[in-house]
Each structure stands twice: as C-alpha cells, then as structure tokens.
Motif scaffolding. Structure first.
Motif, PDB file in Angstrom:
ATOM      1  N   ARG A  70      31.855  50.183  52.119  1.00 27.65           N
ATOM      2  CA  ARG A  70      31.074  49.476  51.090  1.00 27.65           C
ATOM      3  C   ARG A  70      30.348  50.452  50.172  1.00 27.65           C
ATOM      4  O   ARG A  70      30.079  50.146  49.016  1.00 27.65           O
ATOM      5  CB  ARG A  70      30.049  48.546  51.755  1.00 27.65           C
ATOM      6  CG  ARG A  70      30.641  47.330  52.434  1.00 27.65           C
ATOM      7  CD  ARG A  70      29.565  46.372  52.905  1.00 27.65           C
ATOM      8  NE  ARG A  70      30.127  45.274  53.674  1.00 27.65           N
ATOM      9  CZ  ARG A  70      30.141  45.215  55.000  1.00 27.65           C
ATOM     10  NH1 ARG A  70      29.600  46.196  55.711  1.00 27.65           N
ATOM     11  NH2 ARG A  70      30.684  44.191  55.625  1.00 27.65           N
ATOM     12  N   ARG A  71      30.010  51.629  50.692  1.00 20.36           N
ATOM     13  CA  ARG A  71      29.291  52.619  49.901  1.00 20.36           C
ATOM     14  C   ARG A  71      30.223  53.483  49.059  1.00 20.36           C
ATOM     15  O   ARG A  71      29.766  54.410  48.389  1.00 20.36           O
ATOM     16  CB  ARG A  71      28.423  53.484  50.825  1.00 20.36           C
ATOM     17  CG  ARG A  71      27.248  52.712  51.403  1.00 20.36           C
ATOM     18  CD  ARG A  71      26.503  53.489  52.492  1.00 20.36           C
ATOM     19  NE  ARG A  71      25.370  52.711  52.977  1.00 20.36           N
ATOM     20  CZ  ARG A  71      24.116  52.845  52.547  1.00 20.36           C
ATOM     21  NH1 ARG A  71      23.843  53.752  51.625  1.00 20.36           N
ATOM     22  NH2 ARG A  71      23.163  52.100  53.035  1.00 20.36           N
ATOM     23  N   GLY A  72      31.519  53.215  49.106  1.00 24.06           N
ATOM     24  CA  GLY A  72      32.454  53.861  48.206  1.00 24.06           C
ATOM     25  C   GLY A  72      33.121  55.111  48.716  1.00 24.06           C
ATOM     26  O   GLY A  72      33.857  55.765  47.970  1.00 24.06           O
ATOM     27  N   ALA A  73      32.898  55.482  49.982  1.00 23.75           N
ATOM     28  CA  ALA A  73      33.546  56.664  50.548  1.00 23.75           C
ATOM     29  C   ALA A  73      34.878  56.278  51.192  1.00 23.75           C
ATOM     30  O   ALA A  73      35.129  55.104  51.479  1.00 23.75           O
ATOM     31  CB  ALA A  73      32.636  57.330  51.575  1.00 23.75           C
ATOM     32  N   ASP A  74      35.715  57.271  51.411  1.00 23.48           N
ATOM     33  CA  ASP A  74      36.933  57.073  52.200  1.00 23.48           C
ATOM     34  C   ASP A  74      36.564  57.227  53.673  1.00 23.48           C
ATOM     35  O   ASP A  74      35.914  58.216  54.049  1.00 23.48           O
ATOM     36  CB  ASP A  74      37.988  58.110  51.837  1.00 23.48           C
ATOM     37  CG  ASP A  74      38.513  57.924  50.423  1.00 23.48           C
ATOM     38  OD1 ASP A  74      38.662  56.770  49.994  1.00 23.48           O
ATOM     39  OD2 ASP A  74      38.765  58.939  49.748  1.00 23.48           O
ATOM     40  N   VAL A  75      36.988  56.295  54.510  1.00 22.89           N
ATOM     41  CA  VAL A  75      36.596  56.318  55.915  1.00 22.89           C
ATOM     42  C   VAL A  75      37.827  56.259  56.804  1.00 22.89           C
ATOM     43  O   VAL A  75      38.781  55.526  56.539  1.00 22.89           O
ATOM     44  CB  VAL A  75      35.622  55.162  56.246  1.00 22.89           C
ATOM     45  CG1 VAL A  75      36.256  53.797  56.020  1.00 22.89           C
ATOM     46  CG2 VAL A  75      35.100  55.286  57.683  1.00 22.89           C
ATOM     47  N   VAL A  76      37.799  57.058  57.863  1.00 19.51           N
ATOM     48  CA  VAL A  76      38.809  57.008  58.913  1.00 19.51           C
ATOM     49  C   VAL A  76      38.136  56.444  60.159  1.00 19.51           C
ATOM     50  O   VAL A  76      37.206  57.052  60.706  1.00 19.51           O
ATOM     51  CB  VAL A  76      39.390  58.399  59.210  1.00 19.51           C
ATOM     52  CG1 VAL A  76      40.364  58.326  60.385  1.00 19.51           C
ATOM     53  CG2 VAL A  76      40.080  58.965  57.978  1.00 19.51           C
ATOM     54  N   ALA A  77      38.588  55.274  60.581  1.00 23.34           N
ATOM     55  CA  ALA A  77      38.087  54.657  61.816  1.00 23.34           C
ATOM     56  C   ALA A  77      38.962  55.140  62.959  1.00 23.34           C
ATOM     57  O   ALA A  77      40.162  54.857  62.999  1.00 23.34           O
ATOM     58  CB  ALA A  77      38.132  53.136  61.689  1.00 23.34           C
ATOM     59  N   PHE A  78      38.355  55.860  63.898  1.00 25.97           N
ATOM     60  CA  PHE A  78      39.103  56.564  64.952  1.00 25.97           C
ATOM     61  C   PHE A  78      38.666  56.037  66.309  1.00 25.97           C
ATOM     62  O   PHE A  78      37.476  55.969  66.613  1.00 25.97           O
ATOM     63  CB  PHE A  78      38.820  58.066  64.837  1.00 25.97           C
ATOM     64  CG  PHE A  78      39.603  58.926  65.794  1.00 25.97           C
ATOM     65  CD1 PHE A  78      40.924  59.231  65.539  1.00 25.97           C
ATOM     66  CD2 PHE A  78      39.001  59.436  66.932  1.00 25.97           C
ATOM     67  CE1 PHE A  78      41.646  60.047  66.409  1.00 25.97           C
ATOM     68  CE2 PHE A  78      39.707  60.249  67.799  1.00 25.97           C
ATOM     69  CZ  PHE A  78      41.032  60.558  67.547  1.00 25.97           C
ATOM     70  N   ASP A  79      39.640  55.655  67.151  1.00 26.66           N
ATOM     71  CA  ASP A  79      39.307  55.102  68.463  1.00 26.66           C
ATOM     72  C   ASP A  79      40.528  55.193  69.370  1.00 26.66           C
ATOM     73  O   ASP A  79      41.662  55.368  68.899  1.00 26.66           O
ATOM     74  CB  ASP A  79      38.861  53.640  68.324  1.00 26.66           C
ATOM     75  CG  ASP A  79      37.951  53.184  69.450  1.00 26.66           C
ATOM     76  OD1 ASP A  79      36.732  53.107  69.244  1.00 26.66           O
ATOM     77  OD2 ASP A  79      38.470  52.905  70.559  1.00 26.66           O
TER      78      ASP A  79
END
Length: 237
Positions: free
Chosen positions: A33-42
């Motif tokens: 939502r804040r405009g960054a690229d995110v990698v969700a890792f699990d």
C-alpha cells in the motif's frame, strides 16, 4: 494488526522489501500500500497462496500504487534464495523465536540487506512470554511452536554480533498479552472457552473500530506487558 511502526521503518516507492516469515501477509500488504515492491517469504505454501490472492485483490481494488508490486517466494530463513544485498528493508515479525538456529537466520537477514539498509525484528516480549510458558506447556512444545524466550538484551547482542547497528525499540500489543494468558490457562487449543471467546471478540472489536479508550489503554500497557518487542537495526553502509 501491524507490529512494526512504519514511521521507524520507512518504506516507499522504488524500494524493495522482504517480509520474512510473512504468515498471513499483514506487513506485506501495508508495504505494498505504501508503494514499495514487496517479497512475501514463508515456508507455508498455503499461506503464500492466500497472500498472492490478496495481492491480486488489492490491485483490482485500486489499493496498489502505480509501479509497486508484490510477489511470494517459498523457502527457509536459513538459506534464502536471494542475492547478497537484494533488499532495502527487511521485516522479520515473530519469526526468530521459532528457529533453533536463530544466528544463521540473522546472518541471512544481514546478507540479503543492502549496505545502509534497515530491518525491523520483532519477537515475543520476555515477561508475557514467560507467563505463557509457565501456564501451558503445549504453548511452546507444539510442532512449530516457540523454542526460546528472548530478553531484549539477548536479541540486541545477537543482532549486534551479526554485524547490525542497533537502533530504537518499542513494545506492541499490550491488550493481547492477557488474551494469551487466558488461552494458556484454559488450554491453548480451547478456542471455545467462554472467557477466551469473549476476550477474542474484544480484540476483534478493537482492531476494527480502534476506539480512543482502547488505544489509550494499549499505549499505557505496551511498555509493561506488550506482547511483542520490536527492534530496529541497520546494516552499516
């Protein structure tokens, strides 16, 4: 329900952020939502499938700023499939207490973070966690449960020995500690106990409505019985 304070870990457009042990994705969604690229890792593919579906739903709902993106990656914190210096920020929320070899996980966080990058590391606070362990053995002996109780001093020392510069800290979720004490007292798996159900409904109401009275109560309780402690660290430039 966010544990990390994004005023202390700013993220924004043009940055790449790793949500290590993302679980249900609460921090990953906020990063997106804040405009960054995110990698969700699990490690849990079912959790990652749900997170990926939410990324798509957020995009369709217009909640994702132009240029931002979210992806999911499966793997272990002990050997992450990323190049050195891949991320501007790393979030490790309620992860390290599950990992027997926590120092290797910390070294991996340090490795994938860019020089000058910052990380937020959260673990259960010592006092609330110690009470949970005393009330119910199943709380920490169940598969995938917590393998240690950190003091803030121990967490800071381990991260410092890994190479991090230690920054500020705070506690969070003061209203949640009593809920877990109740759960442990009646049996951590006993979700149908009237007292546990009633307190859970209170927490859901608080999360949804955020009334001033509970916000004030949590602010007062956090330094004393906050369920989580959040430590902000930096990789030297």
């Amino acid at each position: 329900m966010l544990t990390v304070d994004f005023a202390k870990l700013p993220v924004g457009p043009g940055e790449r952020v790793l949500d290590l042990g993302c679980g249900g994705g609460r921090h990953a969604f906020e990063v997106l939502r804040r405009g960054a690229d995110v990698v969700a890792f699990d490690m849990d593919q079912s959790e990652l499938d749900n997170v990926a579906a939410m990324f798509v739903a957020m995009d369709k709902a217009g909640e994702v700023p132009v240029g931002a993106g979210g992806e999911t990656v499966k793997g272990t914190a002990l050997d992450m499939p990323f190049e050195d210096g891949s991320f501007d920020r790393v979030i490790a929320a309620e992860v390290l207490e599950h990992i027997p070899d926590d120092m290797t996980a910390m070294a991996e966080i340090f490795r994938v973070l860019k020089p000058g990058g910052s990380a937020a590391v959260t673990v259960p606070s010592f006092l609330p966690e110690r009470i949970c362990w005393a009330l119910d053995e199943d709380y920490h002996t169940a598969p995938g449960g917590h393998v240690r109780i950190y003091t803030l001093a121990e967490l800071s020392a381990k991260l410092k020995s890994t190479g991090f510069e230690i920054g500020p800290h705070h506690h969070a979720h003061g209203l949640h500690a009593p809920y877990w004490w109740i759960k442990c007292a009646v049996g951590v798996g006993n979700d149908d106990h009237p007292l546990a159900k009633a307190y859970h409904e209170l927490l859901v109401w608080d999360i949804m409505k955020r009334p001033p009275i509970t916000r004030l109560a949590e602010q007062l309780l956090n330094p004393v019985i906050g369920k989580s402690v959040v430590l902000y660290v930096r990789k030297p430039a």
